[in-house]
Design a protein around this motif. Structure first.
Motif, PDB file in Angstrom:
ATOM      1  N   LEU A 185      -3.251  -0.432  -7.718  1.00 33.33           N
ATOM      2  CA  LEU A 185      -2.169  -0.209  -6.764  1.00 33.33           C
ATOM      3  C   LEU A 185      -1.078   0.614  -7.434  1.00 33.33           C
ATOM      4  O   LEU A 185      -0.890   0.547  -8.653  1.00 33.33           O
ATOM      5  CB  LEU A 185      -1.628  -1.585  -6.353  1.00 33.33           C
ATOM      6  CG  LEU A 185      -0.454  -1.736  -5.395  1.00 33.33           C
ATOM      7  CD1 LEU A 185      -0.772  -1.145  -4.045  1.00 33.33           C
ATOM      8  CD2 LEU A 185      -0.124  -3.221  -5.257  1.00 33.33           C
ATOM      9  N   SER A 186      -0.358   1.417  -6.636  1.00 31.50           N
ATOM     10  CA  SER A 186       0.696   2.271  -7.178  1.00 31.50           C
ATOM     11  C   SER A 186       1.595   1.510  -8.150  1.00 31.50           C
ATOM     12  O   SER A 186       2.055   0.401  -7.879  1.00 31.50           O
ATOM     13  CB  SER A 186       1.561   2.818  -6.034  1.00 31.50           C
ATOM     14  OG  SER A 186       2.699   3.484  -6.545  1.00 31.50           O
ATOM     15  N   ALA A 187       1.854   2.109  -9.299  1.00 30.28           N
ATOM     16  CA  ALA A 187       2.718   1.493 -10.302  1.00 30.28           C
ATOM     17  C   ALA A 187       4.138   1.304  -9.795  1.00 30.28           C
ATOM     18  O   ALA A 187       4.889   0.495 -10.336  1.00 30.28           O
ATOM     19  CB  ALA A 187       2.727   2.344 -11.572  1.00 30.28           C
ATOM     20  N   GLU A 188       4.510   2.031  -8.743  1.00 30.98           N
ATOM     21  CA  GLU A 188       5.844   1.884  -8.154  1.00 30.98           C
ATOM     22  C   GLU A 188       5.928   0.665  -7.236  1.00 30.98           C
ATOM     23  O   GLU A 188       7.023   0.272  -6.825  1.00 30.98           O
ATOM     24  CB  GLU A 188       6.212   3.144  -7.356  1.00 30.98           C
ATOM     25  CG  GLU A 188       6.348   4.397  -8.190  1.00 30.98           C
ATOM     26  CD  GLU A 188       7.530   4.334  -9.146  1.00 30.98           C
ATOM     27  OE1 GLU A 188       8.523   3.638  -8.822  1.00 30.98           O
ATOM     28  OE2 GLU A 188       7.459   4.960 -10.222  1.00 30.98           O
ATOM     29  N   LEU A 189       4.788   0.084  -6.898  1.00 30.44           N
ATOM     30  CA  LEU A 189       4.762  -1.039  -5.959  1.00 30.44           C
ATOM     31  C   LEU A 189       4.293  -2.343  -6.585  1.00 30.44           C
ATOM     32  O   LEU A 189       4.447  -3.411  -5.995  1.00 30.44           O
ATOM     33  CB  LEU A 189       3.845  -0.706  -4.773  1.00 30.44           C
ATOM     34  CG  LEU A 189       4.156   0.569  -3.991  1.00 30.44           C
ATOM     35  CD1 LEU A 189       3.111   0.789  -2.908  1.00 30.44           C
ATOM     36  CD2 LEU A 189       5.555   0.509  -3.387  1.00 30.44           C
TER      37      LEU A 189
END
Length: 279
Positions: A85-89
């Motif tokens: 999953l996106s590292a920003e999320l």
């Protein structure tokens, strides 16, 4: 088995992927009030969504531990890839990287690479399939990494939500904005940024108009669709997903289409009726 691909459970696996023996899921978990839910074969989507809807609090998700990733890397495969999953999320990417470092300390050298999807759900699915395509084409490890990172750069994620409530609970929308939007039947059209964060692309009154606007965004944004796989994921609305597929195929001609049910923790964001499109 020369290669293995680990996908955190925010990404869906097709039945063919499950049967191939090359793919493995790293399970996320989530706490909703006093309930602890693991995103594995015991996951009950109906109960999960009911708990989300009933709770006044924001769910607290947990990514797979570095140790879990390390054990996933400890296998007979010569090359191992992780897709998160996106590292920003989520912390899943950092956990997978820490697991790689732990593996090297514990077991020594091995070709392991962690891909930050900068997406979620079927975005991760497409990245995992791209890795397998590169491996089956006989690319070496470095070439696989370069090719797939380039693919991630070109990928775009779009989604329409039936409700804003989960985003409100997670602090992504101010409560009054969410309530006003719900009262007016406003549906947001959302997308991903190149960094992997969520942005709003537009909005429309009613789900049909919002889906039409999302389709416009997909068509305008896609480059060389004949070279791309179109992936559509839905949460308990197969007819709606099928309609979105038909509407898109009237306007673009991808090389293939994947249609999946968002069955795990990612259904928290889609909620009943949500549609995610990645191309």
């Amino acid at each position: 088995m020369s290669y293995k691909i680990i996908v955190d459970s925010c990404g869906e696996l097709t039945e063919d992927m499950k049967r191939s023996g090359h793919f493995e899921t790293a399970s996320l978990s989530i706490d909703i009030d006093e309930h602890h839910i693991v995103d594995d074969e015991t996951f009950d989507q109906k109960r999960f969504l009911a708990l989300i809807a009933q709770s006044p609090h924001s769910p607290k998700s947990s990514c797979p531990s570095p140790e879990a990733y390390m054990e996933g890397y400890h296998c007979e495969a010569k090359r191992v890839y992780a897709v998160t999953l996106s590292a920003e999320l989520s912390g899943s990417y950092n956990s997978a990287v820490l697991g790689k470092n732990l593996y090297h300390e514990e077991y020594g050298d091995k070709e392991i690479y962690v891909f930050n999807s900068r997406s979620a759900s079927v975005g991760e699915t497409l990245i995992a399939l791209k890795i397998a395509e590169c491996e089956e084409a006989g690319m070496d490890f470095e070439e696989v990494v370069r090719t797939v990172e380039g693919y991630i750069e070109s990928q775009h994620t779009y989604f329409v939500l039936e409700t804003l409530e989960t985003l409100r609970k997670n602090g992504r929308l101010k409560g009054i904005k969410s309530l006003m939007a719900s009262a007016l039947n406003i549906k947001p059209v959302m997308g991903s940024t190149p960094q992997g964060t969520i942005c709003q692309l537009g909005q429309a009154r009613g789900i049909k108009k919002a889906l039409a606007k999302m389709i416009d965004e997909v068509v305008q944004g896609v480059k060389k669709p004949e070279e791309k796989i179109l992936a559509i994921s839905h949460c308990n609305c197969p007819e709606r997903a099928q309609k979105v597929k038909e509407m898109l195929l009237e306007r673009i001609s991808p090389k293939d289409v994947i249609l999946l049910d968002t069955a795990g923790i990612s259904s928290m964001y889609a909620a009943d009726g949500g549609i995610i499109v990645v191309v």
